[in-house]
Design an enzyme around this catalytic site. Sequence first.
Site, PDB file in Angstrom:
ATOM      1  N   HIS A  51      41.670  47.188  28.839  1.00  0.00           N
ATOM      2  CA  HIS A  51      40.257  47.350  28.483  1.00  0.00           C
ATOM      3  C   HIS A  51      40.130  48.452  27.455  1.00  0.00           C
ATOM      4  CE1 HIS A  51      35.918  47.826  28.884  1.00  0.00           C
ATOM      5  NE2 HIS A  51      35.928  46.636  29.447  1.00  0.00           N
TER       6      HIS A  51
ATOM      7  N   ASP B 299      37.643  40.240  34.100  1.00  0.00           N
ATOM      8  CA  ASP B 299      37.928  38.810  33.985  1.00  0.00           C
ATOM      9  C   ASP B 299      39.043  38.347  34.917  1.00  0.00           C
ATOM     10  OD1 ASP B 299      36.008  38.255  32.032  1.00  0.00           O
ATOM     11  OD2 ASP B 299      37.278  39.158  30.503  1.00  0.00           O
TER      12      ASP B 299
HETATM   13  N1  CMC Z   1      48.851  42.548  27.964  1.00  0.00           N
HETATM   14  C1  CMC Z   1      49.897  43.148  27.362  1.00  0.00           C
HETATM   15  N2  CMC Z   1      49.774  44.158  26.493  1.00  0.00           N
HETATM   16  C2  CMC Z   1      48.533  44.595  26.224  1.00  0.00           C
HETATM   17  C3  CMC Z   1      47.401  44.026  26.820  1.00  0.00           C
HETATM   18  C4  CMC Z   1      47.603  42.961  27.723  1.00  0.00           C
HETATM   19  N3  CMC Z   1      46.569  42.373  28.315  1.00  0.00           N
HETATM   20  N4  CMC Z   1      46.287  44.644  26.369  1.00  0.00           N
HETATM   21  C5  CMC Z   1      46.712  45.581  25.527  1.00  0.00           C
HETATM   22  N5  CMC Z   1      48.073  45.558  25.427  1.00  0.00           N
HETATM   23  C6  CMC Z   1      48.899  46.486  24.667  1.00  0.00           C
HETATM   24  C7  CMC Z   1      48.847  46.191  23.170  1.00  0.00           C
HETATM   25  O1  CMC Z   1      49.852  45.276  22.797  1.00  0.00           O
HETATM   26  C8  CMC Z   1      49.051  47.562  22.596  1.00  0.00           C
HETATM   27  O2  CMC Z   1      50.408  47.877  22.701  1.00  0.00           O
HETATM   28  P1  CMC Z   1      51.126  48.823  21.571  1.00  0.00           P
HETATM   29  O3  CMC Z   1      50.471  50.167  21.729  1.00  0.00           O
HETATM   30  O4  CMC Z   1      52.575  48.798  21.922  1.00  0.00           O
HETATM   31  O5  CMC Z   1      50.801  48.169  20.246  1.00  0.00           O
HETATM   32  C9  CMC Z   1      48.313  48.474  23.578  1.00  0.00           C
HETATM   33  O6  CMC Z   1      48.344  47.793  24.828  1.00  0.00           O
HETATM   34  C10 CMC Z   1      46.875  48.749  23.178  1.00  0.00           C
HETATM   35  O7  CMC Z   1      46.254  47.495  22.899  1.00  0.00           O
HETATM   36  P2  CMC Z   1      45.013  47.317  21.941  1.00  0.00           P
HETATM   37  O8  CMC Z   1      44.844  45.889  21.620  1.00  0.00           O
HETATM   38  O9  CMC Z   1      45.113  48.277  20.789  1.00  0.00           O
HETATM   39  O10 CMC Z   1      43.843  47.860  22.888  1.00  0.00           O
HETATM   40  P3  CMC Z   1      42.341  47.604  22.664  1.00  0.00           P
HETATM   41  O11 CMC Z   1      41.633  48.701  23.341  1.00  0.00           O
HETATM   42  O12 CMC Z   1      42.024  47.378  21.244  1.00  0.00           O
HETATM   43  O13 CMC Z   1      42.133  46.200  23.398  1.00  0.00           O
HETATM   44  C11 CMC Z   1      41.692  44.509  24.928  1.00  0.00           C
HETATM   45  C12 CMC Z   1      41.517  46.000  24.603  1.00  0.00           C
HETATM   46  C13 CMC Z   1      40.802  44.173  26.107  1.00  0.00           C
HETATM   47  C14 CMC Z   1      41.269  43.649  23.725  1.00  0.00           C
HETATM   48  C15 CMC Z   1      43.170  44.243  25.285  1.00  0.00           C
HETATM   49  O14 CMC Z   1      43.560  45.028  26.392  1.00  0.00           O
HETATM   50  C16 CMC Z   1      43.442  42.763  25.541  1.00  0.00           C
HETATM   51  O15 CMC Z   1      43.694  42.011  24.592  1.00  0.00           O
HETATM   52  N6  CMC Z   1      43.432  42.340  26.845  1.00  0.00           N
HETATM   53  C17 CMC Z   1      43.609  40.924  27.160  1.00  0.00           C
HETATM   54  C18 CMC Z   1      42.312  40.175  26.887  1.00  0.00           C
HETATM   55  C19 CMC Z   1      41.262  40.512  27.936  1.00  0.00           C
HETATM   56  O16 CMC Z   1      41.516  40.492  29.125  1.00  0.00           O
HETATM   57  N7  CMC Z   1      40.046  40.761  27.455  1.00  0.00           N
HETATM   58  C20 CMC Z   1      38.889  41.042  28.325  1.00  0.00           C
HETATM   59  C21 CMC Z   1      38.402  42.433  28.134  1.00  0.00           C
HETATM   60  S1  CMC Z   1      37.295  42.986  29.420  1.00  0.00           S
HETATM   61  C22 CMC Z   1      35.914  41.945  29.411  1.00  0.00           C
HETATM   62  C23 CMC Z   1      35.280  41.745  28.096  1.00  0.00           C
HETATM   63  O17 CMC Z   1      35.161  42.629  27.274  1.00  0.00           O
HETATM   64  O18 CMC Z   1      34.812  40.604  27.881  1.00  0.00           O
END
Ligand code: CMC
Length: 388
Positions: free
Chosen positions: A268, A324
């Site tokens: 998140h 989710d």
């Molecule tokens: N599985 C594996 N690795 C992950 C995941 C995951 N679900 N989420 C983030 N990472 C890793 C990502 O690869 C990155 O690694 P590194 O630092 O080595 O490059 C690190 O964690 C930070 O990720 P980010 O994408 O920069 O983080 P963010 O804050 O921009 O993204 C997020 C947050 C929710 C988009 C992301 O955690 C994600 O894609 N999660 C899976 C999709 C998901 O469940 N989304 C629902 C979010 S909550 C409800 C909503 O908002 O609707």
Amino acid sequence: MSNTEAAKPAPSKGGGLAGMVVADSSISFVDGAAGILEYRGYDIRELAAHSHFEEVAYLLWNGHLPSAKELQEMKAQARACLFLPPEIIAALRNLPKGAEPMSVMRSAVSMLAHYDPESEDSTPVAHQHKACRLLGQISGVLAAFERIRKGAEPVKPRMDLDHAANFLWMLSGEAPDPLAAKALDQYLLLLAEHELNASTFSARVTASTGSDLHSAITSAVGTLKGPLHGAAVQEAMEQFLEIGTIDNVGPWFTQVRAAGRRVMGMGHRVYKVRDPRAAPLMANVEKMVEATGERGWFDIARKLEAIAMQEPYFRERNLSANVDFYSAPLLYSLGIPVDTFTCVFTMSRIAGWTAHVYEQQANNRLIRPLANYVGLHQVPYVPIEQRR
Ligand code: CMC
């Protein structure tokens, strides 16, 4: 430092506006380090234990809990709006076979503006009417669309049922099981509002231009559709279905990690601990699966979370189950088709979106950030015949 360098805006931290405060708001409060979510000052766990979705929508819109009379009036208004204009039902019938449900929802919200007598009226009273109508109409649209694409007739809503129960009724044409209706109601309550998430921000950006409520909500629906935001709930369920059996959780996780794929429903932008909505959702899935005897997907989800939480990669990045993760098996246990899960999220978040549009318009300034330009400057124009 040259003048040009001094004029450059500060780049946003790591992009994506992470950590940037862009509005004052009194609608909800999120403490991502402590795992706290409050709607208008009320803790989400307190609301989940004692309140219900329609009351929470009233709270988000008005800033206080309703009296019995206020709640009754608001419910009557929202229920009357579950009846869709016939033109909308006709439009749903004319959609191409296989239309993507969130695209249908986006189009329907936009079309509803044409049949709303106050669509271009931006007074507070008109806003309140439109917000209440949209709350009712969105669930009416989803239920009617689902019936029509199955080749069945839309089912008329009942004035004696609460919002969640009415949706289940309109979806199936059968009296809803009270446990299922309660579980859906809690889901709607828990997802109704979440500060400046991407879709709410979209709604506020559109509203800040002075545009109308239906345009703002159409923007929000389009934003919620993305897999990193609202569609994660569908993708989380698809991953549980792909895993298939409890014995396959470990091997599946190893494969996914090796391929560098994300585990959907984990991580998140704001929460660095487990999402405070995950526990009440999990408790509801547990009740549902105990009643139906179909534990499979819930057990797969729990095992996947446990395995991920042992992995240093997840712990180092504070990646925990988000809202989710357990919403997926919950909606599945309610018999809701997986490709409409994000539309059910829309049914809930409409409460928060409309509250934010109102707040934005009440104290508006055009939202217009800057870009940190990283391209070329003063490039000479080359006539087409001289280009390679
Ligand atoms: N599985 C594996 N690795 C992950 C995941 C995951 N679900 N989420 C983030 N990472 C890793 C990502 O690869 C990155 O690694 P590194 O630092 O080595 O490059 C690190 O964690 C930070 O990720 P980010 O994408 O920069 O983080 P963010 O804050 O921009 O993204 C997020 C947050 C929710 C988009 C992301 O955690 C994600 O894609 N999660 C899976 C999709 C998901 O469940 N989304 C629902 C979010 S909550 C409800 C909503 O908002 O609707």
